[in-house]
Design an enzyme around this catalytic site. Structure first.
Site, PDB file in Angstrom:
ATOM      1  N   ARG A  66      33.582  51.342  47.492  1.00  0.00           N
ATOM      2  CA  ARG A  66      33.345  49.856  47.275  1.00  0.00           C
ATOM      3  C   ARG A  66      34.083  48.716  48.235  1.00  0.00           C
ATOM      4  O   ARG A  66      35.161  48.943  48.840  1.00  0.00           O
ATOM      5  CB  ARG A  66      33.948  49.437  45.899  1.00  0.00           C
ATOM      6  CG  ARG A  66      33.773  48.190  45.582  1.00  0.00           C
ATOM      7  CD  ARG A  66      34.402  47.972  44.021  1.00  0.00           C
ATOM      8  NE  ARG A  66      33.781  48.687  43.061  1.00  0.00           N
ATOM      9  CZ  ARG A  66      34.177  49.552  42.228  1.00  0.00           C
ATOM     10  NH1 ARG A  66      35.672  49.798  42.173  1.00  0.00           N
ATOM     11  NH2 ARG A  66      33.737  50.308  41.451  1.00  0.00           N
ATOM     12  N   CYS A  79      50.869  40.847  46.863  1.00  0.00           N
ATOM     13  CA  CYS A  79      50.368  40.547  45.663  1.00  0.00           C
ATOM     14  C   CYS A  79      50.828  39.133  45.173  1.00  0.00           C
ATOM     15  O   CYS A  79      52.136  38.904  44.954  1.00  0.00           O
ATOM     16  CB  CYS A  79      50.650  41.557  44.356  1.00  0.00           C
ATOM     17  SG  CYS A  79      50.034  41.215  43.052  1.00  0.00           S
ATOM     18  N   CYS A 115      39.580  55.823  40.061  1.00  0.00           N
ATOM     19  CA  CYS A 115      38.992  54.970  40.769  1.00  0.00           C
ATOM     20  C   CYS A 115      40.357  54.606  41.830  1.00  0.00           C
ATOM     21  O   CYS A 115      41.256  54.330  41.379  1.00  0.00           O
ATOM     22  CB  CYS A 115      38.451  53.539  40.368  1.00  0.00           C
ATOM     23  SG  CYS A 115      38.145  52.376  41.187  1.00  0.00           S
ATOM     24  N   CYS A 145      55.254  44.071  45.227  1.00  0.00           N
ATOM     25  CA  CYS A 145      54.187  44.530  46.169  1.00  0.00           C
ATOM     26  C   CYS A 145      54.152  43.309  47.235  1.00  0.00           C
ATOM     27  O   CYS A 145      53.767  42.274  47.157  1.00  0.00           O
ATOM     28  CB  CYS A 145      52.810  44.977  45.614  1.00  0.00           C
ATOM     29  SG  CYS A 145      53.034  46.071  44.200  1.00  0.00           S
ATOM     30  N   CYS A 180      36.139  49.871  33.160  1.00  0.00           N
ATOM     31  CA  CYS A 180      37.139  50.554  34.068  1.00  0.00           C
ATOM     32  C   CYS A 180      38.435  49.508  34.034  1.00  0.00           C
ATOM     33  O   CYS A 180      38.137  48.440  33.426  1.00  0.00           O
ATOM     34  CB  CYS A 180      36.814  50.280  35.589  1.00  0.00           C
ATOM     35  SG  CYS A 180      37.824  50.817  36.821  1.00  0.00           S
ATOM     36  N   CYS A 222      54.229  39.869  36.998  1.00  0.00           N
ATOM     37  CA  CYS A 222      54.414  41.387  37.374  1.00  0.00           C
ATOM     38  C   CYS A 222      55.922  41.639  38.159  1.00  0.00           C
ATOM     39  O   CYS A 222      56.295  40.976  38.745  1.00  0.00           O
ATOM     40  CB  CYS A 222      53.425  41.936  38.099  1.00  0.00           C
ATOM     41  SG  CYS A 222      53.665  43.672  38.438  1.00  0.00           S
ATOM     42  N   CYS A 258      35.304  45.754  34.896  1.00  0.00           N
ATOM     43  CA  CYS A 258      36.595  46.157  35.160  1.00  0.00           C
ATOM     44  C   CYS A 258      37.570  45.168  34.802  1.00  0.00           C
ATOM     45  O   CYS A 258      37.736  44.017  34.916  1.00  0.00           O
ATOM     46  CB  CYS A 258      36.842  46.292  36.757  1.00  0.00           C
ATOM     47  SG  CYS A 258      35.427  47.530  37.608  1.00  0.00           S
TER      48      CYS A 258
END
Length: 345
Positions: free
Chosen positions: A288, A88, A216, A85, A156, A81, A125
């Site tokens: 969650r 991450c 979400c 972040c 999801c 990616c 998901c």
């Protein structure tokens, strides 16, 4: 990278700049603010028994307090990616040992979804490590969504930023929920990520809503933020119009090689407080327990269920980090007298 510092219990002094709620850019009137940051801070500051009592009352008004939704998360495209972040391990900016992979084939995803349903999951998901998917990527994901839906599971996805047409494509394929977390308060955001801004996230959420999908959207706590900034995150999510149907609360999983590795660990009771505040401010949402559950004791998880959590990520692995084993989760739910939501269809 500069990191916000605070005491582990979140009692550090608030930031010099007052936290503001960021509104999506739109021609429509600005919605009425349901919760101010100050009001949410006041909830956080309640005595622990009082906060949990209030959260439990709200929870019982809208849900069966003994029911927990089981959702399984599969990484259909891992690593590589371009975002930076700070939490991450899938970012190309950090050396974390996570290798980039191609998108999984339909048969492999179908097999994983069948296994998830067999283990009791009702929502499946799929996550992909993209900043923003290309149209051809979205078309491939649409095929995966159709396979998942054919099994009677809720579907999801979390794929990064979407434009309007991509959101419509996913909706037409049958996608029920799209996950796009705000991560942290607006004022803290630039200290965690520099490759996009807060408005980019709000724009994607608006595209998802306009396409007719459920949202979400949650965040990550334990990234060195103050309690005021945690309140700012909850306020930002709770004041979305409407607020999300699903709110994942993640505790930072520290991965060596990422900038946030070594951050002071959040007090476990502060995490429970965050769950309770999310329940009170978003009474009809499924709250969650997401990343970080493996590092929690069973007692803290039980307190989270008491505070209004009614969904967990279920399975031995999340995107790239560990998760409690399925058998262990089943045993814990049984010991607590909790039961899973029935499989659809």
């Amino acid at each position: 990278m500069a990191i916000v510092t605070s005491s582990s219990a979140g009692t550090a002094a608030a930031s010099a700049q007052p936290i503001q709620i960021v509104r999506p850019k739109a021609a429509k009137p600005v919605p009425v603010e349901r919760w101010s940051v100050a009001e949410i801070e006041a909830l956080f500051a309640l005595p622990f028994p009082e906060l949990l009592h209030r959260a439990q009352l709200v929870h019982r008004e809208h849900f069966d307090p003994t029911e927990v939704e089981l959702a399984t998360l599969l990484s259909i495209k891992t690593g590589g990616c371009p975002e930076d972040c700070g939490y991450c391990p899938q970012s190309v900016h950090y050396d974390t040992g996570v290798d980039a992979t191609k998108m999984m084939e339909v048969d492999a995803v179908r097999e994983a979804a069948i296994a998830a349903k067999g283990a009791g999951a009702t929502r499946f998901c799929m996550g992909a490590a993209w900043r923003a998917p290309k149209d051809r990527d979205v078309e491939k994901v649409a095929d995966l969504i159709r396979e998942v839906k054919s099994l009677g599971l809720e579907a999801c996805c979390t794929l990064g930023m979407l434009n309007e047409d991509q959101a419509v494509t996913l909706k037409e394929a049958g996608l029920d929920y799209y996950n796009h977390n705000l991560d942290t308060a607006p004022e803290t955001y630039g200290k965690i990520i520099s490759t996009r801004d807060y408005q980019d996230r709000l724009d994607t959420l608006e595209h998802v809503r306009n396409a007719g999908m459920s949202v979400c959207c949650g965040g990550i706590v334990g990234m060195g933020e103050s309690r005021t900034e945690r309140a700012g995150l909850v306020a930002q999510i709770a004041n979305l119009e409407p607020y999300p149907e699903s709110v994942p609360i993640n505790e930072l999983v520290q991965v060596e090689g990422t900038p946030l590795h070594g951050t002071d660990k959040l007090d476990p009771f502060e995490f429970v407080r965050t769950i309770a505040v999310a329940r009170i401010t978003m009474p009809k949402a499924r709250v969650r327990l997401s990343a970080g559950r493996q590092q929690m004791g069973e007692g803290i998880q039980a307190l989270c269920f008491l505070a209004g959590a009614n969904s967990i990520f279920y399975g031995d692995k999340l995107l790239t980090t560990g998760n409690p084993e399925v058998d262990r989760d089943r045993e814990l739910l049984e010991r607590l007298g909790l039961h899973s939501r029935h499989v659809m269809g």
